[in-house]
Every structure is written in C-alpha cells, then in structure tokens.
Write a protein that holds these residues in place. Structure first.
Motif, mmCIF file in Angstrom:
data_model
loop_
_atom_site.group_PDB
_atom_site.id
_atom_site.type_symbol
_atom_site.label_atom_id
_atom_site.label_comp_id
_atom_site.label_asym_id
_atom_site.label_seq_id
_atom_site.Cartn_x
_atom_site.Cartn_y
_atom_site.Cartn_z
ATOM 1 N N GLU A 148 0.862 -1.187 0.000
ATOM 2 C CA GLU A 148 0.000 0.000 0.000
ATOM 3 C C GLU A 148 0.898 1.237 0.000
ATOM 4 O O GLU A 148 1.590 1.505 0.982
ATOM 5 N N ILE A 149 0.887 1.992 -1.093
ATOM 6 C CA ILE A 149 1.794 3.118 -1.277
ATOM 7 C C ILE A 149 1.037 4.329 -1.808
ATOM 8 O O ILE A 149 -0.164 4.220 -2.112
ATOM 9 N N THR A 150 1.717 5.445 -1.917
ATOM 10 C CA THR A 150 1.194 6.575 -2.679
ATOM 11 C C THR A 150 2.188 6.831 -3.802
ATOM 12 O O THR A 150 3.386 6.544 -3.679
ATOM 13 N N ILE A 151 1.659 7.342 -4.904
ATOM 14 C CA ILE A 151 2.517 7.641 -6.038
ATOM 15 C C ILE A 151 2.248 9.058 -6.524
ATOM 16 O O ILE A 151 1.178 9.624 -6.261
ATOM 17 N N GLN A 152 3.229 9.599 -7.206
ATOM 18 C CA GLN A 152 3.090 10.903 -7.834
ATOM 19 C C GLN A 152 3.622 10.789 -9.252
ATOM 20 O O GLN A 152 4.736 10.314 -9.478
ATOM 21 N N VAL A 153 2.807 11.221 -10.192
ATOM 22 C CA VAL A 153 3.208 11.290 -11.594
ATOM 23 C C VAL A 153 2.995 12.727 -12.013
ATOM 24 O O VAL A 153 1.868 13.227 -11.979
ATOM 25 N N PRO A 189 -4.235 2.226 -8.910
ATOM 26 C CA PRO A 189 -4.870 3.207 -8.038
ATOM 27 C C PRO A 189 -5.961 2.570 -7.172
ATOM 28 O O PRO A 189 -6.684 1.688 -7.633
ATOM 29 N N VAL A 190 -6.043 3.015 -5.926
ATOM 30 C CA VAL A 190 -7.080 2.537 -5.017
ATOM 31 C C VAL A 190 -7.729 3.739 -4.337
ATOM 32 O O VAL A 190 -7.103 4.778 -4.149
ATOM 33 N N LYS A 191 -8.968 3.555 -3.968
ATOM 34 C CA LYS A 191 -9.664 4.597 -3.193
ATOM 35 C C LYS A 191 -9.165 4.541 -1.768
ATOM 36 O O LYS A 191 -9.020 3.473 -1.184
ATOM 37 N N HIS A 192 -8.871 5.695 -1.202
ATOM 38 C CA HIS A 192 -8.393 5.740 0.182
ATOM 39 C C HIS A 192 -9.550 6.141 1.073
ATOM 40 O O HIS A 192 -10.237 7.118 0.818
#
Length: 162
Positions: A89-94, A158-161
């Motif tokens: 479970e991570i966060t990403i930035q593009v 992507p997942v809903k948080h």
C-alpha cells in the motif's frame, strides 16, 4: 541472443546520488518536468518502517484505469522493490498528480507481453536498461522474453483511500 556481460549491483555512494536526481525534481516541486515517463513512489521501509521514496521509469500506463507499470531496473535487489513487496500500500506521484496505489508484481506471462510492447515502442530504452543490468541484447523477441524473466515488473493500481 542475450549475453551476460557483468554482474551489477544497485548504485552506492556518489553514483547513487546521480541515480536519485529525479527524486530531487519531485522534492523541489518540479516533478511535472518529468511528465508521465517517471513515477515517484512513497513507500515504507521493510526493515525500518520509515517512509521512503524512489523515482522509477514507467514502462506502461493504462489511461482507462489510471494504473502504471514500472520496472525494477536492478531486479529483486532494489530496495524500493523489496519495500513495496513487503508493504504494497503506497502513494505515487506522476507529474503533479498524487494518488494512493497498490503495488503488485506482474506474473511472467503478463510481464512478457508488457516487455514485448515496450520493446516495440522504445527499443533503445530497453537496450539501455539491459546494459545497466549487465545484459547485452539485440532486441529480438527471444531476448525480450528472457529479460521479462529477470526484470521484475510491478503494477501500480490506483485505489480509493478511505
């Protein structure tokens, strides 16, 4: 035919600083300059439990789902890879876009198809990646299939948080 030309380890010391230069673009708010070719991963260290970051190259992007596929250029030895396998479970930035995501290694048949497609669109980039990993390739389908077996591909979905 793929030929192993050297054993390669993830960079250390000054070389590591150069490899991490794209991370500084993101930290300075300039991630948009890298476009959609790179993604910043915000993940948790598998040993320390501390926040970690890495910037990796995008191999594929699916506009319909918003998902990205990235390659672990240093194979299973890469710290970021081992971290996201331990804590997916991570966060990403593009660019300037942030999202929650789940990291998962692609199964070999799917990874092979992605690598074959990547080779069709970016043959020089795949040859460069191969060289960094210590392999010499002619870009043939057989070579790409072999590389898919040694370069882990990771889907960032992507997942809903909540």
């Amino acid at each position: 035919m793929v030929k192993k030309i050297k054993d390669v380890q993830p960079p250390r010391g000054l070389a590591r600083l150069a490899w991490r230069a794209p991370l500084w673009f993101y930290r300075l708010g300039l991630g948009w300059l890298l476009g959609e070719r790179f993604v910043r991963l915000n993940h948790i260290g598998r040993k320390t439990g501390q926040p970690r970051q890495a910037v990796v190259e995008v191999v594929s992007h699916t506009k319909e789902t918003g998902g990205y596929i990235v390659a672990s250029g240093f194979g299973e030895k890469a710290d970021w890879y081992r971290n996201v396998m331990a804590h997916p479970e991570i966060t990403i930035q593009v660019g300037s876009k942030h999202m929650f995501a789940r990291a998962e290694r692609l199964p070999l048949p799917q990874a092979t198809e992605v690598m074959l497609d990547y080779n069709r669109h970016h043959p020089a980039a795949l040859r460069t990646l191969s060289g960094i990993l210590g392999y010499q390739t002619n870009g043939s389908e057989a070579d790409v299939r072999f590389l898919a077996s040694v370069i882990p591909l990771v889907a960032l979905t992507p997942v809903k948080h909540e």
